[in-house]
Design a protein around this motif. Structure first.
Motif, PDB file in Angstrom:
ATOM      1  N   PRO A 107      41.743  38.898  50.376  1.00 18.19           N
ATOM      2  CA  PRO A 107      43.401  39.188  50.104  1.00 18.19           C
ATOM      3  C   PRO A 107      43.578  38.060  49.075  1.00 18.19           C
ATOM      4  CG  PRO A 107      43.266  37.868  52.143  1.00 18.19           C
ATOM      5  CD  PRO A 107      41.759  38.210  51.545  1.00 18.19           C
ATOM      6  N   MET A 108      44.251  38.654  47.868  1.00 15.93           N
ATOM      7  CA  MET A 108      44.886  37.545  46.721  1.00 15.93           C
ATOM      8  C   MET A 108      45.319  38.328  45.628  1.00 15.93           C
ATOM      9  SD  MET A 108      40.851  37.136  45.045  1.00 15.93           S
ATOM     10  CE  MET A 108      40.688  37.837  43.427  1.00 15.93           C
ATOM     11  N   ASN A 109      46.387  37.597  45.081  1.00 11.98           N
ATOM     12  CA  ASN A 109      47.045  37.907  44.041  1.00 11.98           C
ATOM     13  C   ASN A 109      47.814  39.337  44.051  1.00 11.98           C
ATOM     14  OD1 ASN A 109      45.778  35.793  42.881  1.00 11.98           O
ATOM     15  ND2 ASN A 109      44.127  37.078  42.072  1.00 11.98           N
ATOM     16  N   THR A 110      47.962  40.173  43.135  1.00 14.12           N
ATOM     17  CA  THR A 110      48.585  41.497  42.995  1.00 14.12           C
ATOM     18  C   THR A 110      47.499  42.599  42.242  1.00 14.12           C
ATOM     19  OG1 THR A 110      49.736  40.951  41.076  1.00 14.12           O
ATOM     20  CG2 THR A 110      50.953  40.819  43.103  1.00 14.12           C
ATOM     21  N   LEU A 111      47.889  43.673  42.569  1.00 11.76           N
ATOM     22  CA  LEU A 111      46.747  44.764  42.377  1.00 11.76           C
ATOM     23  C   LEU A 111      46.444  44.735  40.777  1.00 11.76           C
ATOM     24  CD1 LEU A 111      45.080  47.185  42.633  1.00 11.76           C
ATOM     25  CD2 LEU A 111      47.104  48.482  42.413  1.00 11.76           C
ATOM     26  N   THR A 112      47.084  44.775  39.726  1.00 14.40           N
ATOM     27  CA  THR A 112      46.766  44.729  38.113  1.00 14.40           C
ATOM     28  C   THR A 112      45.955  43.409  38.122  1.00 14.40           C
ATOM     29  OG1 THR A 112      48.200  46.455  37.949  1.00 14.40           O
ATOM     30  CG2 THR A 112      47.361  45.424  36.159  1.00 14.40           C
ATOM     31  N   VAL A 113      46.643  42.302  38.359  1.00 18.38           N
ATOM     32  CA  VAL A 113      45.810  40.960  38.350  1.00 18.38           C
ATOM     33  C   VAL A 113      44.471  40.937  38.906  1.00 18.38           C
ATOM     34  CG1 VAL A 113      46.028  38.609  38.688  1.00 18.38           C
ATOM     35  CG2 VAL A 113      48.124  39.659  38.124  1.00 18.38           C
ATOM     36  N   PHE A 243      32.881  47.513  42.942  1.00 20.70           N
ATOM     37  CA  PHE A 243      33.949  46.759  43.184  1.00 20.70           C
ATOM     38  C   PHE A 243      35.238  47.659  43.316  1.00 20.70           C
ATOM     39  CE2 PHE A 243      34.271  47.479  38.549  1.00 20.70           C
ATOM     40  CZ  PHE A 243      35.567  47.621  38.457  1.00 20.70           C
ATOM     41  N   ALA A 244      36.271  47.110  43.949  1.00 18.84           N
ATOM     42  CA  ALA A 244      37.605  47.875  44.373  1.00 18.84           C
ATOM     43  C   ALA A 244      38.679  46.879  44.436  1.00 18.84           C
ATOM     44  CB  ALA A 244      37.262  48.976  45.476  1.00 18.84           C
ATOM     45  N   CYS A 245      40.075  47.331  44.176  1.00 19.29           N
ATOM     46  CA  CYS A 245      41.146  46.678  44.675  1.00 19.29           C
ATOM     47  C   CYS A 245      42.019  47.538  44.947  1.00 19.29           C
ATOM     48  CB  CYS A 245      41.436  45.681  43.393  1.00 19.29           C
ATOM     49  SG  CYS A 245      41.622  46.513  41.617  1.00 19.29           S
ATOM     50  N   TRP A 246      43.286  46.901  45.535  1.00 17.82           N
ATOM     51  CA  TRP A 246      44.187  47.613  46.207  1.00 17.82           C
ATOM     52  C   TRP A 246      45.437  46.945  46.627  1.00 17.82           C
ATOM     53  CZ3 TRP A 246      39.717  46.575  48.514  1.00 17.82           C
ATOM     54  CH2 TRP A 246      39.579  45.728  49.779  1.00 17.82           C
ATOM     55  N   CYS A 247      46.700  47.659  46.664  1.00 12.39           N
ATOM     56  CA  CYS A 247      47.998  46.855  46.945  1.00 12.39           C
ATOM     57  C   CYS A 247      47.945  47.095  48.596  1.00 12.39           C
ATOM     58  CB  CYS A 247      49.021  47.285  46.259  1.00 12.39           C
ATOM     59  SG  CYS A 247      49.270  49.160  46.337  1.00 12.39           S
ATOM     60  N   ILE A 259      50.929  41.322  48.924  1.00  7.77           N
ATOM     61  CA  ILE A 259      49.493  40.834  48.460  1.00  7.77           C
ATOM     62  C   ILE A 259      48.576  41.915  48.256  1.00  7.77           C
ATOM     63  CG2 ILE A 259      48.630  40.233  50.820  1.00  7.77           C
ATOM     64  CD1 ILE A 259      47.717  37.664  49.043  1.00  7.77           C
ATOM     65  N   SER A 260      47.738  41.775  47.400  1.00 10.68           N
ATOM     66  CA  SER A 260      46.672  42.548  47.019  1.00 10.68           C
ATOM     67  C   SER A 260      45.522  42.174  47.424  1.00 10.68           C
ATOM     68  CB  SER A 260      46.389  42.855  45.507  1.00 10.68           C
ATOM     69  OG  SER A 260      45.307  43.548  45.254  1.00 10.68           O
ATOM     70  N   ALA A 261      44.451  43.013  47.552  1.00  9.15           N
ATOM     71  CA  ALA A 261      42.951  42.387  47.989  1.00  9.15           C
ATOM     72  C   ALA A 261      41.922  43.100  47.180  1.00  9.15           C
ATOM     73  CB  ALA A 261      42.568  42.838  49.532  1.00  9.15           C
ATOM     74  N   ILE A 262      40.589  42.773  47.151  1.00 12.62           N
ATOM     75  CA  ILE A 262      39.520  42.904  46.365  1.00 12.62           C
ATOM     76  C   ILE A 262      38.438  43.244  47.352  1.00 12.62           C
ATOM     77  CG2 ILE A 262      40.325  41.677  44.410  1.00 12.62           C
ATOM     78  CD1 ILE A 262      37.734  39.925  44.918  1.00 12.62           C
ATOM     79  N   GLY A 300      30.356  35.098  48.259  1.00 16.24           N
ATOM     80  CA  GLY A 300      31.136  36.272  48.495  1.00 16.24           C
ATOM     81  C   GLY A 300      32.328  36.661  47.872  1.00 16.24           C
ATOM     82  N   ALA A 301      33.262  37.693  48.068  1.00 14.53           N
ATOM     83  CA  ALA A 301      34.380  38.010  47.282  1.00 14.53           C
ATOM     84  C   ALA A 301      35.277  36.754  47.205  1.00 14.53           C
ATOM     85  CB  ALA A 301      35.156  39.242  48.233  1.00 14.53           C
ATOM     86  N   ASP A 302      35.166  35.847  48.212  1.00 12.61           N
ATOM     87  CA  ASP A 302      36.111  34.604  48.183  1.00 12.61           C
ATOM     88  C   ASP A 302      36.098  33.941  46.809  1.00 12.61           C
ATOM     89  OD1 ASP A 302      36.737  35.449  50.679  1.00 12.61           O
ATOM     90  OD2 ASP A 302      36.536  33.714  51.555  1.00 12.61           O
ATOM     91  N   GLY A 303      34.803  33.881  46.313  1.00 10.99           N
ATOM     92  CA  GLY A 303      34.699  33.184  44.984  1.00 10.99           C
ATOM     93  C   GLY A 303      35.398  33.633  43.724  1.00 10.99           C
ATOM     94  N   TRP A 304      35.948  35.093  44.049  1.00 11.17           N
ATOM     95  CA  TRP A 304      36.956  35.221  42.998  1.00 11.17           C
ATOM     96  C   TRP A 304      38.334  34.994  42.959  1.00 11.17           C
ATOM     97  CZ3 TRP A 304      32.104  37.822  43.564  1.00 11.17           C
ATOM     98  CH2 TRP A 304      31.407  38.459  42.554  1.00 11.17           C
ATOM     99  N   GLN A 305      38.582  34.353  44.049  1.00 11.16           N
ATOM    100  CA  GLN A 305      40.135  33.532  44.249  1.00 11.16           C
ATOM    101  C   GLN A 305      40.078  32.807  42.856  1.00 11.16           C
ATOM    102  OE1 GLN A 305      41.047  32.887  48.391  1.00 11.16           O
ATOM    103  NE2 GLN A 305      38.939  32.351  48.169  1.00 11.16           N
ATOM    104  N   VAL A 306      41.437  32.618  42.376  1.00  4.14           N
ATOM    105  CA  VAL A 306      42.041  31.743  41.250  1.00  4.14           C
ATOM    106  C   VAL A 306      42.833  30.641  41.911  1.00  4.14           C
ATOM    107  CG1 VAL A 306      43.064  31.636  39.145  1.00  4.14           C
ATOM    108  CG2 VAL A 306      41.631  33.447  39.571  1.00  4.14           C
ATOM    109  N   SER A 307      43.879  31.213  42.505  1.00  2.00           N
ATOM    110  CA  SER A 307      44.989  30.351  42.916  1.00  2.00           C
ATOM    111  C   SER A 307      45.027  30.427  44.423  1.00  2.00           C
ATOM    112  CB  SER A 307      46.250  30.888  42.374  1.00  2.00           C
ATOM    113  OG  SER A 307      46.438  30.947  40.938  1.00  2.00           O
ATOM    114  N   CYS A 308      45.747  29.300  44.784  1.00  2.00           N
ATOM    115  CA  CYS A 308      45.607  29.192  46.226  1.00  2.00           C
ATOM    116  C   CYS A 308      46.422  30.355  47.010  1.00  2.00           C
ATOM    117  CB  CYS A 308      46.478  27.633  46.796  1.00  2.00           C
ATOM    118  SG  CYS A 308      48.163  27.885  46.250  1.00  2.00           S
ATOM    119  N   GLY A 309      45.990  30.364  48.260  1.00  2.00           N
ATOM    120  CA  GLY A 309      46.417  31.429  49.314  1.00  2.00           C
ATOM    121  C   GLY A 309      47.998  31.740  49.023  1.00  2.00           C
ATOM    122  N   GLN A 310      48.350  32.956  49.074  1.00  2.00           N
ATOM    123  CA  GLN A 310      49.891  33.463  49.205  1.00  2.00           C
ATOM    124  C   GLN A 310      50.020  33.585  50.713  1.00  2.00           C
ATOM    125  OE1 GLN A 310      48.516  36.075  46.024  1.00  2.00           O
ATOM    126  NE2 GLN A 310      50.676  36.201  45.688  1.00  2.00           N
TER     127      GLN A 310
END
Length: 436
Positions: A107-113, A243-247, A259-262, A300-310
């Protein structure tokens, strides 16, 4: 569990009430706050746009606010659920929602980001292989994201983006036509990007077939699952989606702007050729606080995180996914959804029969394998007036220009009696309108 061999529906209140009594998931409605207008509950058919608030959400959020108040910065490492690791428990709930291994979701960010971040890694145009295939009529944010990505790489969207359109006046796509488009441009395609469910028509795409076809063409395959996650069963790992992402705020009830997820398939975890826009929170967790140069991604997918957890948005999402867990995740919900949406399909056609003409044309496929919970309905006459009257009568769907009413019966909280009542109100509204 219900077994659906035939759709033996009846257009009467007694039948709808019996269906609700026999519903093994009927208690779940009590987990949600249904909006009220005066003394009446709204018939809420807009879960495809914003899901209802779970009753538990307020307490869960207050718990996080209390942790902030009592622990302040120490909340990152202390308390019942330290914020530093909060996303990990959420990953355990996310994985069965989309048919993934736990390490493949985050889980991270928002969908289009997230879509942009994933395209940085997975859209890798090279030589003559630079094109992207997507459905015509995809949600605008996907169109904008892809246009900007191809321009970033120096291409003209008119040359680089291939849109697959329905043929012969149809409103929805055939899987065979999607596959044919992929095969026709196989040597030029770098990426296939589709939605899981088209937002406008409600068509559920055959993601497994699209993925297989894209891979045969040598392309990467990804999905925007905004209208699919929490709506239909997904098996992203087994389908070998790249890959995939969703809101979280539609069918999954994670709150407005939640929050979105990837998802990133584990086959890509060791690929060091993948580009990514890195940030501190994606850095290897056990050495993150050394603050050293040189990005080393968390596995894993956690390696695509950028900013700290919301934390607050994640807590809202976690509260909602707990209800999915109580339901048994997507299998039982899909069983009910097929029946519930099928009943709405039947009721709309019953209204047409009573009116003696096709006032309402359902553009969502009739085949249950090609639809989720949403029906998109063209009102052939007086469309805007009918929608306005529905709202006045406490029936809340949503409107899409020029004449489409989207109604989405969500199995977590909608009922068969509500579907019957929609039919009664539609008939009454149409009978009150001018007969032109």
């Amino acid at each position: 569990m219900w077994i659906f061999e035939t759709m033996d529906f009846e257009n009467n209140l007694a039948f709808a009430e019996a269906m609700d009594r026999d519903d093994p998931l009927k208690e779940l409605r009590g987990e949600f706050i249904v909006p009220q207008q005066g003394s009446e509950s709204v018939i809420y058919m807009c879960g495809n746009s914003l899901g209802l608030q779970p009753k538990v959400t307020r307490n869960v959020v207050h718990g996080q606010l209390d942790q902030w108040a009592n622990l302040a910065v120490e909340g990152w490492f202390e308390g019942e659920e330290p914020w530093m690791y909060y996303h990990k428990s959420l990953k355990e709930l996310l994985a069965p929602m989309v048919g993934a291994v736990v390490s493949e979701v985050c889980p991270m960010n928002t969908l289009t980001v997230n879509l942009h971040l994933l395209l940085v890694s997975f859209y890798k145009p090279s030589g003559k292989r630079f094109k992207i295939i997507m459905e015509a009529g995809a949600f605008p944010s996907d169109q904008y994201a892809l246009e900007s990505q191809v321009r970033f790489h120096g291409y003209d969207p008119a040359d680089a983006i291939i849109e697959v359109s329905p043929k012969g006046g149809a409103l929805t796509l055939k899987t065979a036509d999607i596959i044919a488009a992929i095969e026709t441009s196989a040597e030029e395609i770098a990426l296939v990007l589709f939605s899981g469910v088209n937002y406008f028509t409600g068509q559920l795409f055959d993601m497994e077939a699209i993925t297989e076809s894209g891979h045969r063409a040598g392309a990467i395959v990804g999905f925007d699952l905004a209208h699919a996650a929490g709506n239909v069963p997904l098996m992203l790992h087994d389908w070998e989606v790249d890959f995939a992402c969703w809101c979280s705020y539609k069918y999954q009830n994670g709150g407005p702007g939640g929050i979105s997820a990837i998802f990133v398939h584990e086959k890509h975890f060791k690929d060091k050729t993948l580009n990514r826009f890195a940030g501190w929170w994606g850095y290897q967790e056990n050495i993150r606080f050394k603050m050293e140069k040189g990005f080393i991604p968390e596995p894993g997918a956690d390696g695509w995180q950028v900013s700290c957890g919301q934390v607050i948005p994640m807590s809202m999402y976690s509260a909602a996914l707990g209800i999915f867990k109580k339901a048994g995740f997507m299998g039982p919900l899909r069983d009910k959804s097929i029946r519930l949406t099928g009943y709405l399909y039947f009721i709309i056609n019953e209204v047409n029969k009573s009116l003696h003409f096709e006032q309402f044309k359902i553009i969502t496929p009739e085949d249950i394998e090609q639809r989720g919970a949403q029906l998109s309905i063209v009102a052939t006459k007086h469309a805007k007036e009918i929608f306005g009257e529905l709202v006045k009568r406490n029936i809340l769907g949503d409107w899409r220009e020029p004449n489409v009413i989207r109604l989405s019966p969500v199995p977590l909280y909608n009922t068969f009696v509500e579907i019957f009542q929609i039919g009664q109100q539609l008939l009454a509204i149409c009978n009150s309108l001018p007969n032109d």
